[in-house]
Write a protein that holds these residues in place. Structure first.
Motif, short mmCIF file in Angstrom:
data_model
loop_
_atom_site.label_atom_id
_atom_site.label_comp_id
_atom_site.label_asym_id
_atom_site.label_seq_id
_atom_site.Cartn_x
_atom_site.Cartn_y
_atom_site.Cartn_z
N THR A 1 -4.98 38.33 -2.15
CA THR A 1 -6.11 37.69 -1.47
C THR A 1 -6.84 36.75 -2.42
O THR A 1 -7.22 35.63 -2.04
N GLU A 2 -7.05 37.20 -3.66
CA GLU A 2 -7.70 36.33 -4.65
C GLU A 2 -6.85 35.09 -4.92
O GLU A 2 -7.36 33.98 -5.08
N ARG A 3 -5.55 35.27 -4.95
CA ARG A 3 -4.67 34.13 -5.18
C ARG A 3 -4.76 33.14 -4.02
O ARG A 3 -4.83 31.92 -4.23
N HIS A 4 -4.74 33.67 -2.79
CA HIS A 4 -4.86 32.77 -1.62
C HIS A 4 -6.22 32.07 -1.63
O HIS A 4 -6.30 30.87 -1.28
N LEU A 5 -7.27 32.78 -2.00
CA LEU A 5 -8.60 32.16 -2.03
C LEU A 5 -8.68 31.04 -3.05
O LEU A 5 -9.20 29.94 -2.76
N SER A 6 -8.12 31.30 -4.24
CA SER A 6 -8.14 30.24 -5.27
C SER A 6 -7.29 29.06 -4.83
O SER A 6 -7.63 27.89 -5.09
N ARG A 7 -6.20 29.30 -4.15
CA ARG A 7 -5.36 28.22 -3.65
C ARG A 7 -6.10 27.40 -2.61
O ARG A 7 -6.03 26.16 -2.61
N MET A 8 -6.82 28.05 -1.70
CA MET A 8 -7.59 27.32 -0.69
C MET A 8 -8.72 26.52 -1.33
O MET A 8 -8.99 25.39 -0.90
N ASP A 9 -9.38 27.13 -2.34
CA ASP A 9 -10.44 26.38 -3.04
C ASP A 9 -9.86 25.14 -3.71
O ASP A 9 -10.47 24.04 -3.67
N ARG A 10 -8.71 25.31 -4.31
CA ARG A 10 -8.10 24.15 -4.98
C ARG A 10 -7.72 23.07 -3.97
O ARG A 10 -7.93 21.88 -4.20
N LEU A 11 -7.18 23.49 -2.83
CA LEU A 11 -6.82 22.51 -1.80
C LEU A 11 -8.06 21.83 -1.23
O LEU A 11 -8.05 20.61 -0.93
N LEU A 12 -9.14 22.60 -1.09
CA LEU A 12 -10.38 22.00 -0.58
C LEU A 12 -10.92 20.96 -1.55
O LEU A 12 -11.34 19.87 -1.13
N GLN A 13 -10.90 21.30 -2.84
CA GLN A 13 -11.37 20.32 -3.82
C GLN A 13 -10.48 19.08 -3.82
O GLN A 13 -10.98 17.94 -3.90
N GLU A 14 -9.19 19.29 -3.75
CA GLU A 14 -8.29 18.14 -3.71
C GLU A 14 -8.50 17.31 -2.46
O GLU A 14 -8.34 16.09 -2.48
N SER A 15 -8.89 17.96 -1.35
CA SER A 15 -9.14 17.18 -0.12
C SER A 15 -10.35 16.27 -0.29
O SER A 15 -10.37 15.14 0.24
N TYR A 16 -11.39 16.74 -1.04
CA TYR A 16 -12.53 15.88 -1.31
C TYR A 16 -12.12 14.65 -2.12
O TYR A 16 -12.60 13.52 -1.89
N VAL A 17 -11.25 14.83 -3.07
CA VAL A 17 -10.78 13.70 -3.88
C VAL A 17 -10.03 12.71 -3.00
O VAL A 17 -10.20 11.48 -3.12
N VAL A 18 -9.22 13.21 -2.12
CA VAL A 18 -8.47 12.33 -1.21
C VAL A 18 -9.43 11.56 -0.30
O VAL A 18 -9.27 10.34 -0.08
N ASP A 19 -10.44 12.30 0.21
CA ASP A 19 -11.43 11.62 1.06
C ASP A 19 -12.15 10.53 0.29
O ASP A 19 -12.42 9.42 0.83
N TYR A 20 -12.50 10.80 -0.97
CA TYR A 20 -13.21 9.81 -1.78
C TYR A 20 -12.34 8.58 -2.01
O TYR A 20 -12.80 7.44 -1.87
N ILE A 21 -11.10 8.82 -2.34
CA ILE A 21 -10.19 7.70 -2.60
C ILE A 21 -10.01 6.85 -1.34
O ILE A 21 -10.06 5.62 -1.37
N LEU A 22 -9.79 7.57 -0.22
CA LEU A 22 -9.64 6.84 1.03
C LEU A 22 -10.90 6.05 1.37
O LEU A 22 -10.84 4.91 1.88
N GLY A 23 -12.07 6.68 1.08
CA GLY A 23 -13.32 5.99 1.36
C GLY A 23 -13.48 4.74 0.52
O GLY A 23 -13.92 3.69 1.02
N GLU A 24 -13.15 4.87 -0.77
CA GLU A 24 -13.24 3.71 -1.63
C GLU A 24 -12.29 2.61 -1.19
O GLU A 24 -12.63 1.42 -1.19
N MET A 25 -11.10 3.03 -0.82
CA MET A 25 -10.12 2.05 -0.36
C MET A 25 -10.59 1.39 0.93
O MET A 25 -10.48 0.17 1.10
#
Length: 943
Positions: free
Chosen positions: A892-916
């Motif tokens: 469960t902790e592994r899945h939670l850390s994986r989801m947190d990492r994916l969520l953070q990466e999604s913010y980066v993608v949103d930022y890049i797309l926004g800048e573009m």
């Protein structure tokens, strides 16, 4: 390779029964009705059904040897003393019950005596227990409450015998009803103590009422008549003394002083009977026993003795004569054999009119007094099982021609680490011993449809044994086998033996008679013996009447010891296996002259099978094809062609030497036994091991297959004989039944899903133990919209469907525990983790922590109910719950850390797309604005 393709291959064998060690040393006891027997195997106590040989239970001990035990006359309690000086009291299980787990004692007295206890006995009322120790102290115990009521000291050494005197009918004697304890010790004296409560208050309560002197050696047996009038004692001074307990002191001795009352009770010696052997056990028979030569019931006084000669004798106490003997004295035997066969203890069962004798060689014999015969013999310890073969002593030649089955296999013969051959019934523990060989028997074989047994021994001889003719018996009415022929001539041990397989002729009548026999010896030669003059039934008689067989030929066959011989089914070929790593094939020539008298026999070498890397332990011809199977010390079984003597197949799988091999199922399958303790079943065609039978802890030397091939018997060096029963058909029927049941359940599951009856669907999937269907159900529910969710006032569904939420909220305890285990398994995989987390979230939200803990407790309770295993109390479910949580948290902790990492990466993608997006659209706006200004200017100019 195999023929008869219509034969069905066997795939499974199950353990049907065992012949295991029954008694190795220590005391023996029997219940009042004689149906159950208590014996000692090393430090364990066993309870066995006498008739069936079924082990009822084992009693939990303290890992120390048992020094004394007894059963209360009511058959309610077992009382045992160990070398750790403890007294352990057990309740005997009810008749008909079988316990897989050891029976625990109801009471344990840690230090009952200060020295080992060698004798103990319960009183006729099953209230008190008397025990005598090596330091001369006798204690009387209350059985139910477990405390000492009396302590008697003053014996001159080890207490050797005990008995109670409690008259059943006091009107038969002119005395009050009181209980007495009578003891004997190594000081040769017999003491009588009064156990009545009135005398306990006197100052001299621990002194004996009387001291009887008459023996000059250790008294080993004491017994009192039912009316309390007569006491009988026997000892190692080879005499039995009869005492009159009703005798009073003469009236003249009551004068002068107050000591007359003390001397009122004075037993007198009524008779001295010489037994002419050391007496180890003695007892009185009930007066209602039907014995020849008796007068009236009131005048009967009969007793039994047993001692160094190993024979039970029934005596007339008044005449001092032997009425009859049970058993026969062995003549011309060694001192060691004489010591082994002597009687060490005896028990009397009045209800069954039976006397039970326990011998020094661990054998227990049941003698019927009414029929004067041996009714049952239980062999306590067989040592190493070396060879085995099935027998059918009651099958006559006419039965062979009329019966649908070629053999009944009613008995099985065992060669053990002994000169005696054991012949057991295949349904129980009753056995007979065949004596004749002077040293250890090494090999066995059968012939004549199981009515003839051949044995080879270390005494350099082979013997032929035959069953008694139907309806005939010896003086005991139990002898079924006897030696009818002997073959002598080898210079070393006879380790291999083989009888002819086809019927021969004797005289003018064609009968099922073995024609010849081969013996292989350590002297590296094979001898062929003529059996044409050997009788097929044992008529009794002395050793001098045994037929001496003639050797037809002697052939030096190998360079080392010959381990095995086998004759082909058509009696034309002989195979031999040796330690020289080869198997040899010989052609048999057996010619009968005119009149059936002149017989000529020869063997000629046809070929040698070479290929094994170690010695060949066993050879066996195929039943239907011209092949030979060999088992070797190189851990393999090889199949050889008899056409060119080449190896056609090799079976590998055993981890140690293959000691026995045989064919079954028309040669389509092989059975092998090895030193690794395993018995394996092989398919010959594909060289595949289809079944492994494991019940031995040592080398499996013996292997026997019944005539119908439905039973395999294996015997090993661990002294265990196992009967394996063919259960192929049962297994297939069970599989088909399970398959049909599963199909119906799967259809029901689909119907419940179609009707949206999620409660029954989930419960059925849990009952079917199909987590895959549950996973599919929860996945589909998560992908659909709850039909009831359209109502804004209804609470949102946790799992995606309110009906499923209700099922999880009300799921039974054991089902909830099973669902959590499935969630644990799903949670370990990333692909199914989302479903697992959703179900886990629903359980945590809808069920309390107490419900989850109770669920595992209910599951443990159901396991106890179904298996009979005692749990650990109320907290039995705590350990499984902890293991479940420990398995859920890391993933469960592994899945939670994986989801947190994916969520953070999604913010980066949103930022890049926004800048573009901002850069691209700003340029377009500027161009549009410029175009608009230019258009406005042009319009102004035109205007």
């Amino acid at each position: 390779m195999a023929v008869g393709s219509n034969q069905k291959l066997k795939t499974a064998f199950k353990k049907a029964r065992c012949i295991a060690p029954l008694h190795t040393s220590g005391p023996v006891a029997v219940t009042t009705d004689g149906t159950r027997l208590v014996t000692c195997v090393e430090e364990q106590i066993l309870l066995t059904e006498v008739t069936t040989g079924l082990e009822v239970c084992r009693f939990a001990g303290d890992t120390q040897s048992i020094t004394a035990l007894c059963i209360s006359p009511s058959s309610s309690h077992l009382l045992a003393f160990t070398s750790a000086l403890s007294l352990r009291i057990y309740e005997l299980p009810a008749t008909g019950s079988v316990h897989a787990n050891p029976v625990q004692p109801v009471r344990v007295v840690a230090r009952a005596h200060d020295a080992p206890v060698h004798v103990c006995k319960a009183d006729p009322t099953s209230t008190y227990l008397a025990s005598g120790s090596a330091d001369g102290v006798v204690k009387v115990w209350d059985i139910v409450r477990g405390f000492v009521t009396h302590v008697f000291k003053g014996h001159g050494g080890v207490v050797s015998a005990l008995t109670f005197n409690y008259p059943r009918d006091p009107s038969l004697v002119n005395q009050t009803s009181k209980m007495q304890l009578i003891t004997g010790s190594v000081d040769t004296r017999i003491r009588i103590f009064d156990l009545s409560s009135a005398t306990l208050r006197t100052a001299g309560s621990q002194k004996p009422e009387a001291v009887l002197e008459g023996h000059v050696s250790v008294p080993r047996g004491l017994d009192v008549s039912i009316d309390g009038k007569w006491l009988i004692s026997g000892g190692r001074d080879s005499v039995v003394l009869v005492w009159d307990l009703s005798a009073k002191a003469p009236s003249s001795k009551h004068k002068g002083g107050g000591k007359g009352k003390e001397k009122e009770f004075m037993p007198t010696l009524a008779k001295t009977i010489p037994i002419l052997e050391r007496v180890e056990a003695v007892g009185l028979l009930h007066p209602d026993e039907d014995l020849a030569g008796s007068t009236s019931a009131s005048e009967k006084l009969r007793f039994y003795t047993g001692g160094e000669k190993g024979v039970v004798k029934i005596w007339d106490a008044r005449e001092g004569t032997v009425l009859f003997s049970l058993g026969s004295e062995q003549e011309n035997i060694s001192d060691e054999q004489e010591e082994q066969r002597q009687i060490v203890d005896m028990m009397y069962v009045p209800l069954a009119s039976t006397v039970i004798s326990v011998h020094a060689d661990q054998n227990i014999l049941f003698h019927s007094i009414s029929s004067k015969s041996l009714t049952r013999q239980l062999i306590g310890f067989n040592d190493e099982i070396i060879d085995a073969t099935f027998l059918s002593p009651y099958l006559t030649s006419s039965d062979v021609s009329t019966s649908a089955t070629p053999s009944q296999d009613t008995h099985i013969a065992l060669a053990t680490n002994s000169s005696l051959i054991r012949v057991y019934t295949t349904t129980g523990l009753d056995a007979r011993l065949l004596s004749g060989h002077k040293e250890i028997v090494l090999s066995l074989d059968r012939g004549s449809g199981g009515r003839v047994l051949a044995s080879g021994s270390k005494d350099r001889s082979a013997r032929i044994w035959a069953s008694s003719a139907p309806g005939s018996h010896d003086g005991q009415g139990s002898q079924e086998w006897g030696c009818v022929a002997i073959c002598e001539g080898h210079a070393e041990s006879v380790g291999a033996i083989a009888l002819s397989r086809r019927a021969g002729e004797a005289g003018d009548a064609a009968v099922d008679h073995p024609k010849f026999m081969f013996t292989g010896s350590q002297d590296r030669t094979i001898k062929m013996w003529d059996l044409s003059g050997v009788p097929l039934s044992h008529e009794g008689g002395e050793e001098d009447n045994v037929v001496k067989c003639k050797s037809l030929t002697t052939h030096k066959a190998h360079e080392k010891d010959i381990n095995s011989l086998d004759v082909s089914p058509n009696d034309r070929l002989l195979a031999s296996g040796s330690q020289d790593r080869t198997a040899k094939i010989f052609e048999i020539e057996y010619v009968v002259g005119s009149g059936g008298k002149a017989v000529r026999g020869e063997i000629k070498l046809l070929g040698t099978c070479k290929g094994h890397k170690r010695g060949v332990w066993n050879v066996r011809f195929g039943k239907a094809e011209r092949v030979l199977a060999t088992g070797s010390g190189d851990k393999t079984v090889k199949l050889w062609s008899l056409e060119d003597f080449s190896c056609v197949k090799t079976f590998e799988g055993h981890t140690n030497s293959v000691l026995r091999v045989d064919f079954i199922n028309a040669g389509m399958q092989l059975v092998s036994a090895a030193s690794d303790g395993l018995v394996k079943l092989w398919n010959v065609r594909d060289e595949e091991c289809v079944a492994t039978m494991d019940n031995h802890e040592d080398k499996v030397w013996a292997l026997a297959i019944s005539a119908d091939e439905r039973t395999i018997v294996s015997g090993a060096a661990d002294s265990v004989v196992t009967f394996w029963k063919d259960c192929t058909e049962e297994q297939e029927v069970e599989k088909e039944s399970n398959r049909a049941t599963m199909v119906l359940k799967e259809q029901d599951f689909q119907n419940y899903l179609a009707l949206h009856d999620y409660r029954k669907a989930i419960q059925l999937a849990l009952a079917m133990e199909q987590p895959g269907r549950l996973l599919t159900l929860f996945t589909n529910i998560r992908g659909t919209t709850d039909s009831d969710g359209s109502d804004d006032h209804s609470p949102p569904s946790i799992t995606g469907n309110s009906a499923v939420d209700e099922v999880i909220r009300t799921l039974a305890g054991s089902d909830l525990a099973r669902l959590l285990r499935y969630v644990r398994d799903w949670n370990a995989r990333a692909k199914t983790s989302s479903v697992a987390q959703g179900v886990l979230f629903a359980i945590v939200k809808l069920r309390s922590a107490e419900d989850v803990m109770q669920a595992f407790g209910d599951e443990a309770g159901e396991a106890v109910f179904s298996t009979g295993t005692i749990g650990k109390g109320a907290g039995a479910g705590a350990t499984p719950l902890k293991e479940l949580i420990d398995a859920l948290i890391p993933y469960t902790e592994r899945h939670l850390s994986r989801m947190d990492r994916l969520l953070q990466e999604s913010y980066v993608v949103d930022y890049i797309l926004g800048e573009m997006d901002d850069g691209m659209f700003d340029a377009d706006i500027e161009d549009d604005e410029d175009n608009a200004i230019n258009a406005d200017m042009n319009m102004a100019i035109q205007a």
